[in-house]
Design an enzyme around this catalytic site. Sequence first.
Site, short mmCIF file in Angstrom:
data_model
loop_
_atom_site.label_atom_id
_atom_site.label_comp_id
_atom_site.label_asym_id
_atom_site.label_seq_id
_atom_site.Cartn_x
_atom_site.Cartn_y
_atom_site.Cartn_z
N LYS A 13 0.87 -1.19 0.00
CA LYS A 13 0.00 0.00 0.00
C LYS A 13 0.89 1.23 0.00
O LYS A 13 1.79 1.36 0.83
CB LYS A 13 -0.90 -0.01 1.24
CG LYS A 13 -2.07 0.93 1.13
CD LYS A 13 -3.14 0.43 0.15
CE LYS A 13 -4.24 -0.35 0.84
NZ LYS A 13 -5.10 -1.06 -0.11
N THR A 61 -2.48 -5.85 0.46
CA THR A 61 -1.98 -4.47 0.66
C THR A 61 -2.77 -3.81 1.78
O THR A 61 -2.26 -2.97 2.51
CB THR A 61 -2.07 -3.62 -0.63
OG1 THR A 61 -3.44 -3.39 -0.96
CG2 THR A 61 -1.36 -4.27 -1.79
N HIS A 256 17.18 29.46 -12.54
CA HIS A 256 17.85 30.59 -13.21
C HIS A 256 17.22 31.93 -12.85
O HIS A 256 16.01 32.07 -12.79
CB HIS A 256 17.77 30.41 -14.73
CG HIS A 256 18.42 29.16 -15.22
ND1 HIS A 256 19.76 28.89 -15.03
CD2 HIS A 256 17.93 28.08 -15.87
CE1 HIS A 256 20.06 27.72 -15.57
NE2 HIS A 256 18.96 27.20 -16.08
O1 LIG Z 1 26.25 26.20 -12.88
C1 LIG Z 1 25.97 26.00 -14.05
N1 LIG Z 1 26.32 24.82 -14.65
C2 LIG Z 1 26.03 24.55 -15.96
O2 LIG Z 1 26.38 23.46 -16.49
C3 LIG Z 1 25.34 25.54 -16.68
N2 LIG Z 1 24.88 25.60 -17.98
C4 LIG Z 1 24.26 26.80 -18.12
O3 LIG Z 1 23.69 27.20 -19.18
N3 LIG Z 1 24.32 27.52 -16.96
C5 LIG Z 1 24.99 26.75 -16.05
N4 LIG Z 1 25.31 26.96 -14.74
#
Ligand SMILES: O=c1[nH]c(=O)c2[nH]c(=O)[nH]c2[nH]1
Length: 305
Positions: A13, A61, A256
Amino acid sequence: MSKHVLAQNQYGKAENRIVKVTRKGGDGSWHEIRDLNVSVALRGEFRDVHLTGDNANCLPTDTTKNTVYAFGKEHGIESPEAFGILLARHFVSSQAPIREAQIRIEEFAWERIPVPTRKEQHSFVRKGQEVRTAQITYSETTGLQVVSGLKELTVMNSTDSEFHGYIKDEYTTLQEAYDRILATKVTARWAHSALAADDAGHDWDRSYRKVRKHLLEAFAETYSYSLQQTLHQMAERVLDHCPRVNEVRLNLPNKHHFLVDLEPFGLGNDHEVYFAADRMYGLIEGTVHRDGVQPVIATSDWITA
Ligand SMILES: O=c1[nH]c(=O)c2[nH]c(=O)[nH]c2[nH]1
Protein backbone atom coordinates in the site's frame (compact mmCIF):
# COMPACT_ATOMS: atom_id res chain seq x y z
CA MET A 1 2.90 -21.53 -18.60
CA SER A 2 4.04 -17.97 -19.21
CA LYS A 3 5.60 -17.18 -22.59
CA HIS A 4 7.62 -14.36 -21.09
CA VAL A 5 9.74 -13.67 -18.03
CA LEU A 6 8.28 -12.13 -14.91
CA ALA A 7 11.06 -9.82 -13.73
CA GLN A 8 11.28 -7.40 -10.80
CA ASN A 9 7.98 -7.08 -9.00
CA GLN A 10 6.84 -5.61 -5.72
CA TYR A 11 3.57 -4.59 -4.16
CA GLY A 12 2.16 -2.93 -1.08
CA LYS A 13 0.00 0.00 0.00
CA ALA A 14 1.40 3.36 -1.04
CA GLU A 15 0.98 6.74 0.66
CA ASN A 16 -0.51 5.79 4.00
CA ARG A 17 -0.92 9.11 5.74
CA ILE A 18 -0.45 8.72 9.48
CA VAL A 19 -0.48 11.48 12.08
CA LYS A 20 0.65 10.35 15.52
CA VAL A 21 -0.16 12.50 18.53
CA THR A 22 1.96 11.76 21.59
CA ARG A 23 0.60 13.20 24.82
CA LYS A 24 3.24 14.25 27.30
CA GLY A 25 3.45 16.14 30.59
CA GLY A 26 1.84 14.79 33.77
CA ASP A 27 -1.70 15.31 32.46
CA GLY A 28 -0.96 14.64 28.80
CA SER A 29 -1.66 18.22 27.75
CA TRP A 30 1.73 18.69 26.03
CA HIS A 31 1.26 17.22 22.55
CA GLU A 32 3.90 16.17 20.04
CA ILE A 33 3.09 15.43 16.41
CA ARG A 34 4.66 13.22 13.77
CA ASP A 35 3.04 13.46 10.36
CA LEU A 36 4.16 10.83 7.85
CA ASN A 37 3.31 9.54 4.41
CA VAL A 38 4.37 5.86 4.45
CA SER A 39 4.62 3.61 1.40
CA VAL A 40 5.17 -0.13 1.69
CA ALA A 41 6.67 -2.35 -1.03
CA LEU A 42 7.09 -6.09 -0.53
CA ARG A 43 9.37 -8.33 -2.62
CA GLY A 44 9.65 -12.10 -2.56
CA GLU A 45 7.95 -15.32 -3.66
CA PHE A 46 5.08 -13.88 -5.65
CA ARG A 47 5.41 -15.80 -8.91
CA ASP A 48 2.21 -17.80 -8.45
CA VAL A 49 0.25 -14.72 -7.48
CA HIS A 50 1.12 -13.21 -10.86
CA LEU A 51 1.18 -16.35 -13.02
CA THR A 52 -1.63 -18.58 -11.73
CA GLY A 53 -3.85 -16.42 -9.56
CA ASP A 54 -2.93 -18.42 -6.44
CA ASN A 55 -2.88 -15.86 -3.63
CA ALA A 56 -1.50 -18.17 -0.93
CA ASN A 57 1.68 -16.07 -0.69
CA CYS A 58 -0.05 -12.71 -0.89
CA LEU A 59 -0.32 -10.56 2.22
CA PRO A 60 -3.04 -8.06 1.22
CA THR A 61 -1.98 -4.47 0.66
CA ASP A 62 -4.86 -3.64 2.98
CA THR A 63 -3.06 -5.53 5.75
CA THR A 64 0.14 -3.59 5.11
CA LYS A 65 -1.87 -0.39 5.55
CA ASN A 66 -3.36 -1.64 8.82
CA THR A 67 0.09 -2.61 10.06
CA VAL A 68 1.34 0.95 9.56
CA TYR A 69 -1.44 2.36 11.76
CA ALA A 70 -1.25 -0.41 14.39
CA PHE A 71 2.54 0.03 14.66
CA GLY A 72 2.04 3.77 15.09
CA LYS A 73 -0.09 3.03 18.14
CA GLU A 74 1.92 0.10 19.53
CA HIS A 75 5.45 1.41 19.01
CA GLY A 76 5.02 5.15 18.49
CA ILE A 77 7.01 7.05 15.87
CA GLU A 78 10.43 7.92 17.21
CA SER A 79 11.70 9.01 13.78
CA PRO A 80 10.87 8.14 10.16
CA GLU A 81 13.93 5.88 10.00
CA ALA A 82 13.20 4.02 13.25
CA PHE A 83 9.55 3.52 12.21
CA GLY A 84 10.58 2.27 8.77
CA ILE A 85 13.09 -0.16 10.26
CA LEU A 86 10.41 -1.63 12.54
CA LEU A 87 7.97 -2.09 9.67
CA ALA A 88 10.49 -3.51 7.21
CA ARG A 89 11.82 -6.03 9.71
CA HIS A 90 8.28 -7.01 10.70
CA PHE A 91 7.11 -7.86 7.16
CA VAL A 92 10.19 -9.94 6.37
CA SER A 93 10.35 -11.78 9.69
CA SER A 94 6.63 -12.52 10.01
CA GLN A 95 5.80 -14.00 6.57
CA ALA A 96 8.03 -16.58 4.87
CA PRO A 97 7.26 -15.56 1.25
CA ILE A 98 8.28 -11.96 1.95
CA ARG A 99 12.04 -11.77 1.41
CA GLU A 100 12.53 -8.03 1.29
CA ALA A 101 10.53 -5.00 2.32
CA GLN A 102 11.07 -1.40 1.33
CA ILE A 103 9.45 1.39 3.29
CA ARG A 104 9.48 4.89 1.82
CA ILE A 105 8.54 7.73 4.12
CA GLU A 106 7.96 11.44 3.72
CA GLU A 107 7.71 13.50 6.87
CA PHE A 108 5.90 16.84 7.08
CA ALA A 109 7.19 18.94 9.94
CA TRP A 110 4.98 20.92 12.31
CA GLU A 111 6.16 23.70 14.58
CA ARG A 112 4.50 24.51 17.85
CA ILE A 113 2.42 27.71 18.08
CA PRO A 114 3.28 28.71 21.62
CA VAL A 115 0.26 29.93 23.59
CA PRO A 116 1.72 31.63 26.69
CA THR A 117 -1.70 32.05 28.29
CA ARG A 118 -2.45 28.36 28.51
CA LYS A 119 -0.62 25.33 29.82
CA GLU A 120 -1.99 22.98 27.17
CA GLN A 121 0.17 22.97 24.05
CA HIS A 122 -1.61 21.37 21.13
CA SER A 123 -1.48 23.99 18.36
CA PHE A 124 0.88 23.71 15.42
CA VAL A 125 1.77 25.48 12.20
CA ARG A 126 3.05 23.45 9.26
CA LYS A 127 6.71 24.19 8.60
CA GLY A 128 6.97 25.53 5.08
CA GLN A 129 10.49 24.39 4.26
CA GLU A 130 11.66 20.94 3.27
CA VAL A 131 10.01 17.53 3.32
CA ARG A 132 12.12 14.93 5.11
CA THR A 133 12.42 11.53 3.43
CA ALA A 134 13.59 8.07 4.43
CA GLN A 135 13.88 4.81 2.53
CA ILE A 136 14.41 1.66 4.55
CA THR A 137 15.07 -1.65 2.87
CA TYR A 138 15.34 -4.85 4.86
CA SER A 139 16.34 -8.02 3.07
CA GLU A 140 16.65 -11.52 4.47
CA THR A 141 19.96 -11.93 2.67
CA THR A 142 21.57 -8.49 2.63
CA GLY A 143 20.20 -6.98 5.85
CA LEU A 144 19.26 -3.39 6.50
CA GLN A 145 19.88 -0.37 4.32
CA VAL A 146 18.82 3.12 5.39
CA VAL A 147 18.78 6.10 3.04
CA SER A 148 17.68 9.38 4.60
CA GLY A 149 16.95 12.54 2.70
CA LEU A 150 15.14 15.78 2.14
CA LYS A 151 13.42 17.49 -0.77
CA GLU A 152 12.02 20.90 -1.65
CA LEU A 153 14.64 22.83 0.32
CA THR A 154 14.99 26.03 -1.71
CA VAL A 155 18.15 28.07 -1.21
CA MET A 156 19.74 31.12 -2.82
CA ASN A 157 23.08 32.92 -2.86
CA SER A 158 22.54 36.45 -4.17
CA THR A 159 26.23 36.71 -5.16
CA ASP A 160 29.49 34.68 -4.98
CA SER A 161 28.52 32.72 -8.06
CA GLU A 162 30.15 32.86 -11.50
CA PHE A 163 29.87 30.71 -14.62
CA HIS A 164 32.34 31.09 -17.48
CA GLY A 165 35.05 29.26 -19.38
CA TYR A 166 32.58 26.70 -20.72
CA ILE A 167 32.49 25.15 -24.22
CA LYS A 168 31.22 27.48 -26.92
CA ASP A 169 29.96 25.89 -30.11
CA GLU A 170 27.79 27.26 -32.93
CA TYR A 171 24.67 27.01 -30.74
CA THR A 172 26.05 28.73 -27.64
CA THR A 173 24.48 32.09 -26.85
CA LEU A 174 24.90 32.13 -23.06
CA GLN A 175 26.79 35.17 -21.83
CA GLU A 176 29.56 34.51 -19.33
CA ALA A 177 28.57 35.46 -15.80
CA TYR A 178 30.99 36.94 -13.27
CA ASP A 179 28.35 37.73 -10.67
CA ARG A 180 25.05 35.89 -10.69
CA ILE A 181 22.35 34.58 -8.37
CA LEU A 182 22.70 30.88 -7.61
CA ALA A 183 19.44 29.30 -6.49
CA THR A 184 18.28 25.70 -6.29
CA LYS A 185 15.66 23.47 -4.76
CA VAL A 186 17.67 20.73 -3.07
CA THR A 187 16.74 17.09 -3.21
CA ALA A 188 19.32 15.22 -1.12
CA ARG A 189 19.62 11.57 -0.19
CA TRP A 190 22.31 10.04 1.95
CA ALA A 191 23.04 6.39 2.71
CA HIS A 192 24.06 5.36 6.20
CA SER A 193 26.72 2.76 6.94
CA ALA A 194 25.59 -0.68 8.14
CA LEU A 195 26.99 0.32 11.53
CA ALA A 196 24.49 3.17 11.83
CA ALA A 197 21.57 1.21 10.35
CA ASP A 198 22.06 -1.70 12.75
CA ASP A 199 22.58 0.51 15.82
CA ALA A 200 19.31 0.38 17.78
CA GLY A 201 20.35 3.53 19.67
CA HIS A 202 21.14 5.63 16.59
CA ASP A 203 19.65 9.13 16.94
CA TRP A 204 18.11 9.60 13.49
CA ASP A 205 16.64 13.03 14.23
CA ARG A 206 20.01 14.36 15.38
CA SER A 207 21.74 12.86 12.35
CA TYR A 208 19.14 14.51 10.09
CA ARG A 209 19.68 17.94 11.61
CA LYS A 210 23.45 17.56 11.27
CA VAL A 211 23.39 16.60 7.60
CA ARG A 212 20.91 19.38 6.80
CA LYS A 213 23.12 21.93 8.58
CA HIS A 214 26.23 20.86 6.66
CA LEU A 215 24.40 20.90 3.31
CA LEU A 216 23.20 24.46 3.97
CA GLU A 217 26.54 25.69 5.30
CA ALA A 218 28.41 24.27 2.33
CA PHE A 219 25.93 25.86 -0.07
CA ALA A 220 26.33 29.23 1.65
CA GLU A 221 30.11 29.10 2.02
CA THR A 222 31.10 27.84 -1.41
CA TYR A 223 32.25 30.53 -3.83
CA SER A 224 30.79 28.85 -6.85
CA TYR A 225 32.08 28.56 -10.40
CA SER A 226 29.24 26.16 -11.31
CA LEU A 227 26.35 24.42 -9.60
CA GLN A 228 28.27 21.20 -10.26
CA GLN A 229 31.11 22.47 -8.07
CA THR A 230 28.63 23.52 -5.36
CA LEU A 231 27.05 20.05 -5.50
CA HIS A 232 30.41 18.43 -4.93
CA GLN A 233 31.26 20.74 -2.04
CA MET A 234 27.91 20.07 -0.36
CA ALA A 235 28.31 16.30 -0.58
CA GLU A 236 31.95 16.44 0.52
CA ARG A 237 31.05 18.51 3.56
CA VAL A 238 28.53 15.91 4.70
CA LEU A 239 30.96 13.01 4.22
CA ASP A 240 33.68 14.96 6.08
CA HIS A 241 31.51 15.67 9.11
CA CYS A 242 29.22 12.64 9.32
CA PRO A 243 31.35 9.51 9.65
CA ARG A 244 28.33 7.19 9.55
CA VAL A 245 27.18 8.52 6.18
CA ASN A 246 28.75 6.65 3.26
CA GLU A 247 27.17 8.24 0.22
CA VAL A 248 25.39 11.45 -0.73
CA ARG A 249 23.30 12.02 -3.86
CA LEU A 250 22.10 15.48 -4.79
CA ASN A 251 19.62 16.61 -7.42
CA LEU A 252 19.94 20.35 -7.91
CA PRO A 253 17.76 22.21 -10.41
CA ASN A 254 19.42 25.47 -11.39
CA LYS A 255 16.70 28.02 -10.71
CA HIS A 256 17.85 30.59 -13.21
CA HIS A 257 17.67 34.29 -12.43
CA PHE A 258 18.19 36.56 -15.43
CA LEU A 259 19.17 40.22 -15.13
CA VAL A 260 16.39 42.37 -16.58
CA ASP A 261 17.39 44.86 -19.26
CA LEU A 262 16.21 48.21 -17.88
CA GLU A 263 17.99 50.32 -20.52
CA PRO A 264 14.74 51.00 -22.46
CA PHE A 265 13.63 52.91 -19.37
CA GLY A 266 16.93 54.78 -19.06
CA LEU A 267 17.82 52.75 -15.97
CA GLY A 268 20.97 50.84 -15.13
CA ASN A 269 20.88 47.38 -13.52
CA ASP A 270 23.96 46.59 -11.47
CA HIS A 271 22.88 43.10 -10.35
CA GLU A 272 19.75 44.35 -8.65
CA VAL A 273 16.66 43.38 -10.66
CA TYR A 274 16.28 39.81 -11.87
CA PHE A 275 13.63 37.79 -13.64
CA ALA A 276 13.12 34.49 -11.76
CA ALA A 277 12.40 31.87 -14.41
CA ASP A 278 10.59 28.78 -13.12
CA ARG A 279 11.34 26.71 -16.25
CA MET A 280 13.13 25.46 -18.16
CA TYR A 281 15.95 24.79 -15.76
CA GLY A 282 19.39 23.19 -15.73
CA LEU A 283 19.35 19.98 -13.70
CA ILE A 284 22.60 19.08 -11.99
CA GLU A 285 22.76 15.64 -10.36
CA GLY A 286 25.50 13.58 -8.80
CA THR A 287 26.60 11.07 -6.19
CA VAL A 288 29.68 11.32 -3.98
CA HIS A 289 30.65 8.33 -1.85
CA ARG A 290 33.49 7.12 0.30
CA ASP A 291 36.26 5.35 -1.52
CA GLY A 292 35.72 1.58 -1.49
CA VAL A 293 31.99 1.80 -0.76
CA GLN A 294 29.49 0.49 -3.30
CA PRO A 295 26.91 3.22 -4.03
CA VAL A 296 23.32 2.16 -3.31
CA ILE A 297 21.17 5.22 -4.00
CA ALA A 298 19.14 4.95 -7.21
CA THR A 299 20.34 7.32 -9.91
CA SER A 300 17.33 6.75 -12.14
CA ASP A 301 14.69 8.50 -10.02
CA TRP A 302 13.17 11.30 -12.01
CA ILE A 303 13.33 14.40 -9.87
CA THR A 304 12.02 17.70 -11.19
CA ALA A 305 12.13 21.27 -9.95
O1 LIG B 1 26.25 26.20 -12.88
C1 LIG B 1 25.97 26.00 -14.05
N1 LIG B 1 26.32 24.82 -14.65
C2 LIG B 1 26.03 24.55 -15.96
O2 LIG B 1 26.38 23.46 -16.49
C3 LIG B 1 25.34 25.54 -16.68
N2 LIG B 1 24.88 25.60 -17.98
C4 LIG B 1 24.26 26.80 -18.12
O3 LIG B 1 23.69 27.20 -19.18
N3 LIG B 1 24.32 27.52 -16.96
C5 LIG B 1 24.99 26.75 -16.05
N4 LIG B 1 25.31 26.96 -14.74
